[in-house]
Design a protein around this motif. Sequence first.
Motif, PDB file in Angstrom:
ATOM      1  N   THR A  21       0.828  -1.210   0.000  1.00  7.96           N
ATOM      2  CA  THR A  21       0.000   0.000   0.000  1.00  7.96           C
ATOM      3  C   THR A  21       0.858   1.254   0.000  1.00  7.96           C
ATOM      4  O   THR A  21       0.632   2.183  -0.788  1.00  7.96           O
ATOM      5  CB  THR A  21      -0.937  -0.007   1.219  1.00  7.96           C
ATOM      6  N   GLN A  22       1.846   1.297   0.874  1.00  8.59           N
ATOM      7  CA  GLN A  22       2.701   2.490   0.959  1.00  8.59           C
ATOM      8  C   GLN A  22       3.408   2.756  -0.368  1.00  8.59           C
ATOM      9  O   GLN A  22       3.496   3.900  -0.825  1.00  8.59           O
ATOM     10  CB  GLN A  22       3.705   2.309   2.093  1.00  8.59           C
ATOM     11  N   ALA A  23       3.884   1.694  -1.019  1.00  8.50           N
ATOM     12  CA  ALA A  23       4.597   1.871  -2.283  1.00  8.50           C
ATOM     13  C   ALA A  23       3.666   2.345  -3.388  1.00  8.50           C
ATOM     14  O   ALA A  23       4.020   3.216  -4.197  1.00  8.50           O
ATOM     15  CB  ALA A  23       5.280   0.565  -2.681  1.00  8.50           C
ATOM     16  N   LEU A  24       2.456   1.788  -3.452  1.00 14.68           N
ATOM     17  CA  LEU A  24       1.528   2.189  -4.516  1.00 14.68           C
ATOM     18  C   LEU A  24       0.946   3.572  -4.274  1.00 14.68           C
ATOM     19  O   LEU A  24       0.678   4.312  -5.230  1.00 14.68           O
ATOM     20  CB  LEU A  24       0.420   1.147  -4.655  1.00 14.68           C
ATOM     21  N   VAL A  25       0.756   3.954  -3.018  1.00 12.84           N
ATOM     22  CA  VAL A  25       0.341   5.326  -2.732  1.00 12.84           C
ATOM     23  C   VAL A  25       1.412   6.294  -3.221  1.00 12.84           C
ATOM     24  O   VAL A  25       1.108   7.329  -3.830  1.00 12.84           O
ATOM     25  CB  VAL A  25       0.061   5.511  -1.223  1.00 12.84           C
ATOM     26  N   ALA A  26       2.686   5.935  -3.005  1.00  8.46           N
ATOM     27  CA  ALA A  26       3.785   6.768  -3.502  1.00  8.46           C
ATOM     28  C   ALA A  26       3.795   6.805  -5.026  1.00  8.46           C
ATOM     29  O   ALA A  26       4.068   7.851  -5.635  1.00  8.46           O
ATOM     30  CB  ALA A  26       5.114   6.238  -2.973  1.00  8.46           C
ATOM     31  N   SER A  27       3.489   5.693  -5.662  1.00  5.98           N
ATOM     32  CA  SER A  27       3.410   5.658  -7.122  1.00  5.98           C
ATOM     33  C   SER A  27       2.334   6.604  -7.628  1.00  5.98           C
ATOM     34  O   SER A  27       2.534   7.337  -8.609  1.00  5.98           O
ATOM     35  CB  SER A  27       3.114   4.229  -7.593  1.00  5.98           C
TER      36      SER A  27
END
Length: 334
Positions: free
Chosen positions: A170-176
């Motif tokens: 989740t954290q990585a895709l929110v950053a994406s």
Amino acid sequence: MMTEDYLKIKAQGVFAAGGIVQTASGTFDPIKGQMADDGQIRHSDHASIFYQIPADGNGKAITFLAGYGQSKNGWMSTPDGRDGFSNLFLKKGYGVYLADQPRRGAAGQSSVPVEISAKPDDLNWFTQFRMGLWPKFMSNSQFPQDEQSIDQFFRQMTPDTGKIDFQVITQALVASLEKSGPSVMMTHSQGGVPGWMIGAASDNVTGIIAIEPGSFFFPENEVPAKIDTKYPMPVQGVGVPMATFNKLIQKPIVVYYGDNIPDEPSEVPAWDFWRGVKQQAHQFADVVNAHGGDATIVYLPDEDIHGNDHFMFQDLNNAVIADHMAAWLVSHKL
């Protein structure tokens, strides 16, 4: 020679999003190099994103998140070489962002170790994905069944290089999404759970298309009873705080299921699992809509679209399914 059926791309590229930097204590000695651990760093737990923007696009985007054992490659083509969903939606004017989640595929640099199994298990997935009972396909199957296509399909599978952690994903895709801007999330299978989490966490998610997710979010005090099937694990919803649920249902949601999901208990445990999941999907939609959201469950046979398995986006009629999804997007101004 160029044909009329081509794509003109305005921009494309690859970027990493999110992740952490691990730092070992001490000071790195460049002379000792790899012989020394002191002061070393490791960039890990990020997502890897490949994107393409069409030249004559509609200014909107879709972010694709794969299911278990799959990478972004599965969206790009089909086992028999036809256009995959990324090309089909590019042709409809959408920018596409194809994600490899942390600890998988091109985002394999993990902060935690894992033992990668080499146990042969391809044929279990053939059953789990409702393709048939090996070596026989479903009688109405839309999957390409020549030997080369089957070989290509199984070679899509890729291992996780670290424990699956939905919070890390989740954290990585929110950053994406912070890099890409507003986007519809399109998820598949295991990608469905982090898809709900990303939808609740990011204002950049404008809508969600979930392809055969296996679990759903509910308010903590409205989680329905577990559904027992002949599969080893029951179908069980996930309870989340009401504030989280309300953030998720601010976005329109559509959930797609393919064919050959039994209405009555099945002697095949993997297929009986999908019976329970389909039942819970309708419970999810009822709760979302009761709280003022907009959730739709699409069972493709009800739309006169037949023979699809868990990988509907790679089936022979994937263009028909993409058209159906595109109509939903247009109806919601997405």
